[in-house]
Structures are given as structure tokens and as C-alpha cells.
Design an enzyme around this catalytic site. Structure first.
Site, PDB file in Angstrom:
ATOM      1  N   ASP A  31      62.117  76.383  34.667  1.00 41.39           N
ATOM      2  CA  ASP A  31      62.908  77.545  34.234  1.00 41.39           C
ATOM      3  C   ASP A  31      62.546  78.003  32.821  1.00 41.39           C
ATOM      4  O   ASP A  31      63.417  78.160  31.968  1.00 41.39           O
ATOM      5  CB  ASP A  31      64.403  77.211  34.278  1.00 41.39           C
ATOM      6  CG  ASP A  31      64.832  76.528  35.552  1.00 41.39           C
ATOM      7  OD1 ASP A  31      64.354  76.942  36.617  1.00 41.39           O
ATOM      8  OD2 ASP A  31      65.645  75.585  35.491  1.00 41.39           O
ATOM      9  N   GLU A 244      68.930  84.752  41.662  1.00 38.23           N
ATOM     10  CA  GLU A 244      69.141  84.074  40.372  1.00 38.23           C
ATOM     11  C   GLU A 244      67.976  84.428  39.452  1.00 38.23           C
ATOM     12  O   GLU A 244      67.136  85.268  39.763  1.00 38.23           O
ATOM     13  CB  GLU A 244      69.220  82.557  40.567  1.00 38.23           C
ATOM     14  CG  GLU A 244      67.966  81.922  41.134  1.00 38.23           C
ATOM     15  CD  GLU A 244      68.123  80.445  41.461  1.00 38.23           C
ATOM     16  OE1 GLU A 244      69.237  79.903  41.292  1.00 38.23           O
ATOM     17  OE2 GLU A 244      67.130  79.835  41.893  1.00 38.23           O
TER      18      GLU A 244
END
Length: 345
Positions: A31, A244
Site C-alpha cells: 500500500d 478501496e
């Protein structure tokens, strides 16, 4: 990527075909949120660990406990792990699961924005501050008032305003806020409260931050993602709808909102003319990587643009043990982005 597919992958050969190698290999990172501060690249990833949690669609196996900051002197230089920048035990309101963070700078201070699950089981977004881009960071005693869900991404516009984009489905709990308050998690089904396939998809949120970057200056607003005809994408459009991993960047005066489609493993993007949208879907930015999740950032470095992303090739496909990578992206004359394949044929 389906588990059955991963079982049949020759990872030695796959890694030869990868367009990028892991930036660091002594720990697992994912991420990545990348920024350039004072001419140097700083990457703010989550830190994957094997905590022995059961694999489920709530993301319990993503049991991260701390954050490390990776720095690079240039795009081709060695990546450096600067050690623990913030640990969950030092966040008064947070119990567990330090998921995907972001960071930004203002007036010589550095701000780490992060989601964590509070003691009531609800994901909130917090802020921590440091005098250094690598930390250590000191967390504020409470989460941002009115914050919820996951994946904060903070964008600084040319006028000096800062905006936070956030939200994530399933384990990210966004679907449990459809009534503007948290719906109890009963039954514990990550797809409960998801719209029907023929209904508009759930949308990411955006809120301008206060001047001190510690709170929302307004109630979060939905960020609309439209098709070419001007209609909201539908929940059943799983190859295009938001799941997301919000990210915002600006190129040639246009605003690019990019995100993950989650269970279809794509990074897609949409373009608008202001930070609030609406945004019109454009296409795929990154095709599926090995590993269930896909999460990214886009950063300009010395007049070139780079995609920072992750995959699970270093861990031989273990979903929750990922590694940060980067690759250059290019734009077509019309402003669209040339899609990337993470592995060559």
C-alpha cells in the site's frame, strides 16, 4: 488472483518477467504512498506481518502493528528502511490493524494519516506528527472527528488546500455507513449492506482538511464516478466500480482519481476538473498482480511520473505478505494513461 491460480505459478519465472523488483526485501511492505519532500522520495507503506490470523473477507489476516518509512535519494537509488515510525501501542485510541497510510508536509512538519481499528471494532482515521519525514511520529490522542473506514490519501492542491480521500468496502466497513452512522456488524458478513448489482455503487469520500491538517473542515462528501454517458457506475460493474485505495494527482490541470476495484484486482482511474468531482471513468491503469489486493500511489519525480504498487511475488503468492514496487507511467496526447502490465508475456 485466485488461490488455485497462485498454486500453479512458477515464481522464479514470474519474477524474471516482473517489470519491477521489490524495493526492499528484508520486511514485507504494501500500500505505498509516495511523495517527494525536499528533493527526496519518501514512501509510506503498511508493514505486512504473519500474525497467524485466520484468512477471511474482513481482512483479519492483515494484522499490521506498525509503520516504517522507506526513503530514496533518487528513483534509481537504493531504498532505505528507516525503521519503526509509529507503533499501534503508541496510539491511544487504536487497538489493531494499522492499514494503508499516507503522509504530507506543511510548514516544516510532517503528518502521517492512518486508519486503525478502534477498541469498539470500528475503523477510524488518525493523524500523527513529526519534525522529520521519516519519523518517529507522535499520534494525536483521538481519531479525526467524523472519520470512518480506511485508506486515507491526502492531496495538496495548487491553491494550498489539502483534501483527504478515503473509504474501502468489505473489511474497510464503508458499506456499514450507508445511513451516515455505523450499522452493527451482525451478521459478521463483509458484504452486508452492499447495494444490489443494479443500484449505484458505493462511493469514496472526500473532505477538505483544516489548516492544521488535524481535522475535517467539512462533512465528508461522496465523490461521484461516472460512465461516459454521465451515469453513476453500478455496484454490479465490478471491473470499474470503486472498492478501496483512493489516490489523487493532478496532471496538465486535470484531476486524476485512481483506485482499486478490489475483488477484480484492477487499478483504474477517472478524470475530473476539480477536487470534488464528478469524475468520468477512463480505464485501467494497472492490470492484476499476484496477490489478492492491489493498492498504489502516483508521484512525479524529476518531471517523470511513477506508479508505486505492490505484489506478493516475493512471498510466493501469500496474500498478506506483499512487497512495494515502482514503474514509470506515461500519458497519451489526450491525457489518458498508458495501461501497465505488471509482468511481461
Amino acid at each position: 488472483m485466485p488461490e488455485d491460480t497462485v498454486k500453479h505459478i512458477d515464481f522464479t519465472e514470474l519474477n524474471k518477467k516482473a517489470i519491477s523488483k521489490p524495493l526492499i526485501s528484508h520486511i514485507y511492505t504494501a500500500d505505498p504512498s509516495a511523495h517527494v519532500f525536499n528533493g527526496k522520495i519518501y514512501i509510506y507503506p503498511s508493514h505486512d506481518i504473519d500474525a497467524g490470523e485466520a484468512f477471511d473477507d474482513l481482512g483479519s489476516h492483515f494484522a499490521m502493528e506498525d509503520y516504517h518509512v522507506i526513503s530514496m535519494d533518487s528513483i534509481n537509488s537504493e531504498a532505505v528502511d528507516n525503521g519503526v515510525a509509529l507503533h499501534v501501542k503508541d496510539i491511544p485510541w487504536a487497538e489493531k490493524q494499522l492499514w494503508a497510510p499516507d503522509a504530507h508536509e506543511k510548514d516544516g512538519k510532517y503528518y502521517l494519516f492512518f486508519p486503525a481499528k478502534a477498541y469498539d471494532g470500528i475503523f477510524r482515521i488518525g493523524v500523527a506528527i513529526s519534525a522529520s519525514p521519516t519519523g518517529p511520529f507522535t499520534a494525536q490522542p483521538e481519531a479525526i472527528k467524523g472519520s470512518f473506514s480506511i485508506d486515507p490519501a491526502v492531496f495538496k492542491d495548487d491553491d494550498g488546500n489539502y483534501y483527504m480521500y478515503f473509504g474501502g468496502l468489505w473489511g474497510g466497513q464503508l458499506q456499514r455507513w450507508r445511513s451516515e452512522s455505523f450499522n452493527p456488524d451482525e451478521p459478521k458478513n463483509p458484504t452486508a449492506f452492499i447495494p444490489k448489482d443494479n443500484e449505484p455503487a458505493l462511493l469514496p469520500l472526500v473532505a477538505k482538511l483544516t489548516d492544521d491538517l488535524l481535522e475535517f473542515s467539512e462533512s465528508p462528501k461522496q465523490l461521484e464516478i461516472l460512465d461516459a454517458a454521465g451515469n453513476l457506475l453500478l455496484a454490479g460493474d465490478i471491473g470499474r466500480r470503486f472498492f478501496e485505495a483512493s489516490w489523487m494527482h493532478k496532471y496538465n490541470g486535470n484531476y486524476y482519481f485512481s483506485y482499486s476495484t478490489g475483488d477484480t484486482h484492477l487499478i483504474c482511474y477517472a478524470i475530473g476538473d476539480n477536487p470534488y468531482g464528478p469524475f468520468t471513468f477512463q480505464g485501467i491503469l494497472l492490470e492484476p498482480v499476484v496477490g489478492w489486493t492491489s493498492h498504489h500511489s502516483i508521484c512525479e519525480v524529476e518531471n517523470k511520473w511513477y506508479l508505486f504498487y505492490h505484489d506478493s511475488s516475493l512471498s510466493n503468492g501469500v496474500t498478506h505478505l506483499r512487497s512495494v514496487k515502482l514503474a514509470e507511467i506515461t500519458y497519451n496526447v489526450d491525457g489518458t494513461i498508458v495501461p501497465l502490465k505488471p509482468y511481461t508475456d
